[in-house]
Design an enzyme around this catalytic site. Sequence first.
Site, PDB file in Angstrom:
ATOM      1  N   ASP A 184       0.818  -1.211   0.000  1.00 62.92           N
ATOM      2  CA  ASP A 184       0.000   0.000   0.000  1.00 62.92           C
ATOM      3  C   ASP A 184       0.853   1.262   0.000  1.00 62.92           C
ATOM      4  O   ASP A 184       0.324   2.365  -0.127  1.00 62.92           O
ATOM      5  CB  ASP A 184      -0.933  -0.006   1.223  1.00 62.92           C
ATOM      6  N   SER A 208      -7.545   5.351  -0.725  1.00 63.95           N
ATOM      7  CA  SER A 208      -7.618   4.088  -1.453  1.00 63.95           C
ATOM      8  C   SER A 208      -9.067   3.606  -1.491  1.00 63.95           C
ATOM      9  O   SER A 208      -9.785   3.685  -0.491  1.00 63.95           O
ATOM     10  CB  SER A 208      -6.743   3.031  -0.767  1.00 63.95           C
ATOM     11  N   GLN A 262      -4.630  -1.333  -7.703  1.00 65.36           N
ATOM     12  CA  GLN A 262      -5.398  -0.495  -6.778  1.00 65.36           C
ATOM     13  C   GLN A 262      -5.975   0.701  -7.516  1.00 65.36           C
ATOM     14  O   GLN A 262      -5.325   1.271  -8.387  1.00 65.36           O
ATOM     15  CB  GLN A 262      -4.518   0.014  -5.631  1.00 65.36           C
TER      16      GLN A 262
END
Length: 273
Positions: A184, A208, A262
């Site tokens: 991440d 996110s 993502q």
Amino acid sequence: MGRVFGGQVLAQALQAAQASVTDGKTAHSLHAYFLRGGREGAPIKYRIARDFDGRSFANRRVVATQEGDDGMPCPILNLTASFQTPETGLEHEDAPMPDVVGPDDLRPDMEVRRETVEKLGDRLNDAQRALMLRPRAIEMRTHDKLHWMNSDPKPPRAHSWFRTVAPLPDDPALHRAVITYASDYTLLGTSALPHGLSWMRGELVGASLDHAIWFHRPIDEHTRADEWLLYATDSPWSGSGRGFNRGRIYNRRGDLVASVAQEGMMRKRKKRD
């Protein structure tokens, strides 16, 4: 009270799912949606649903919740993980490792962060300064300039080496969780590079939205999270207030260890009158 790092909730949700699979199957992929920002310091509960247990594959769903302002459980993340009994099969790789400088010849990102904070001075508020300088469990060394390092537009690609700051136990599930945690980092920021803007400088608002990982190799001495791994990220598209990002994680031998994708909210911060 700050917001919980998304990678932490991802890693803990994966660990919860992994703890419920006890027949030798290992996680090979996960897909998650971030629903709300978690609050630092408040307990997070992980509820597991055992949806499927087959001969070769198993599936788990995990819902992470925190107590809301009304005292009721409030979901902050949904995660689905798939597990497989290890087996051999047809093999190929068509994603060669980028030719970048190795971690031994790069400076730690924390040194660069300290210099950046000194350079920006009063342009950073106390919260931004604390975020830049807070200790991190993952050491990173960046080959390129990330969004907080540079205000000049550049192609949406970045390459960073990462590993834990201390050795980890020989627990493959833990190494997969830590790789998930680290995945991440830098990812959403890749979509900000062509625009020369940064969250750290207060120019963007973002979060996110979802996160997916595919683990391609078993955890061994070459794929441990406490040994250097290269994270190569790119962003093929942004628009409509969102940025889409992809990541490839390699070990030092050049083997593709994992793939990541993502999408996140990315909006230019409006100036206040």
